[in-house]
Design a protein around this motif. Structure first.
Motif, PDB file in Angstrom:
ATOM      1  N   THR A  17       0.858  -1.186   0.000  1.00  0.00           N
ATOM      2  CA  THR A  17       0.000   0.000   0.000  1.00  0.00           C
ATOM      3  C   THR A  17       0.892   1.232   0.000  1.00  0.00           C
ATOM      4  O   THR A  17       1.294   1.724   1.055  1.00  0.00           O
ATOM      5  N   VAL A  20      -1.681   6.056   1.637  1.00  0.00           N
ATOM      6  CA  VAL A  20      -2.850   5.993   2.504  1.00  0.00           C
ATOM      7  C   VAL A  20      -3.352   7.410   2.734  1.00  0.00           C
ATOM      8  O   VAL A  20      -2.603   8.271   3.241  1.00  0.00           O
ATOM      9  N   THR A  24      -9.403   7.060   1.524  1.00  0.00           N
ATOM     10  CA  THR A  24      -9.069   5.974   0.607  1.00  0.00           C
ATOM     11  C   THR A  24      -7.564   5.749   0.598  1.00  0.00           C
ATOM     12  O   THR A  24      -6.796   6.532   1.164  1.00  0.00           O
ATOM     13  N   SER A  25      -7.158   4.673  -0.066  1.00  0.00           N
ATOM     14  CA  SER A  25      -5.737   4.377  -0.206  1.00  0.00           C
ATOM     15  C   SER A  25      -5.490   3.787  -1.585  1.00  0.00           C
ATOM     16  O   SER A  25      -6.428   3.508  -2.333  1.00  0.00           O
ATOM     17  N   ARG A  27      -3.501   0.624  -3.516  1.00  0.00           N
ATOM     18  CA  ARG A  27      -2.882  -0.680  -3.283  1.00  0.00           C
ATOM     19  C   ARG A  27      -2.265  -1.189  -4.583  1.00  0.00           C
ATOM     20  O   ARG A  27      -2.812  -0.974  -5.672  1.00  0.00           O
TER      21      ARG A  27
END
Length: 208
Positions: A17, A20, A24-25, A27
């Motif tokens: 990830t 961040v 939201t993030s 990936r």
């Protein structure tokens, strides 16, 4: 052949990830392909959303107009918002958003449709509700901030919205999908055949 989306999860060899954010993030997964190759796939991880097509007794849809910075436009939209808590009941979230953004409550709720907004690059799932029997909400108005402080409100006839969608004048995905789904439901089995408001939602499971 039955035309129906099916659950499937290809093997992930590694994941990370790299970003961040507040809600939201991003990936990155290394995914095993059917031919045996492994490829990297970047996508936004999203908590999920709800949207409300609120229809009044004059066959008008309640709209808000809000600035959306990524596309540099003010868009006409239907009330919508994030599922802020994992496992949150989507109906409760939709009722909250209708109150906060429009100071309106509704007596009759049904599921209009469920969509993935951009499945090639984001896992966001949205449940679009149809709300009828509208009236002003109780209590004081919710205090809005940021982009929402500049919102405009309108009630627009369904036919006018269909025209705007097909003319390329309206672009918000929940508005477009919601209005066209409403028209399709009416021309098909009718509103009463829509799923109940607490219908299961595999994309974002919840407790009723």
């Amino acid at each position: 052949m039955t035309i129906k989306d099916t659950a499937q999860a290809w093997e992930i060899r590694a994941t990370e990830t790299p970003f961040v954010g507040k809600k939201t993030s991003v990936r990155t997964d290394e995914v095993l392909m059917p031919d045996g190759s492994v490829v990297r796939r970047d996508y936004q991880v999203h908590p999920g959303s709800v949207a409300v097509l609120a229809l009044d007794d004059e066959d008008r849809v309640l709209l808000i107009k809000q600035y959306r910075h990524p596309v540099r436009q003010k868009l006409w939209e239907i009330p919508a918002g994030l599922l802020d808590v994992p496992g949150e009941n989507p109906l409760h979230a939709a009722q909250r958003e209708l109150y906060e953004e429009a100071h309106v409550k509704a007596e009759d709720w049904r599921v209009l449709t469920d969509v993935y907004t951009t499945p090639g690059g984001c896992d966001e799932a949205v449940r679009v509700f149809l709300a009828r029997g509208l009236s002003e909400a109780d209590g004081e108005r919710f205090e809005v901030e940021d982009e929402e402080a500049d919102m405009e409100h309108a009630r627009v006839p369904v036919d006018e919205l269909v025209r705007g969608v097909l003319a390329g004048e309206l672009h918000n995905n929940c508005l477009v999908v919601g209005v066209l789904a409403l028209v399709a439901a009416r021309s098909g089995e009718g509103i009463d055949a829509l799923r109940p408001a607490q219908a299961p939602w595999p994309a974002r499971p919840f407790e009723a």
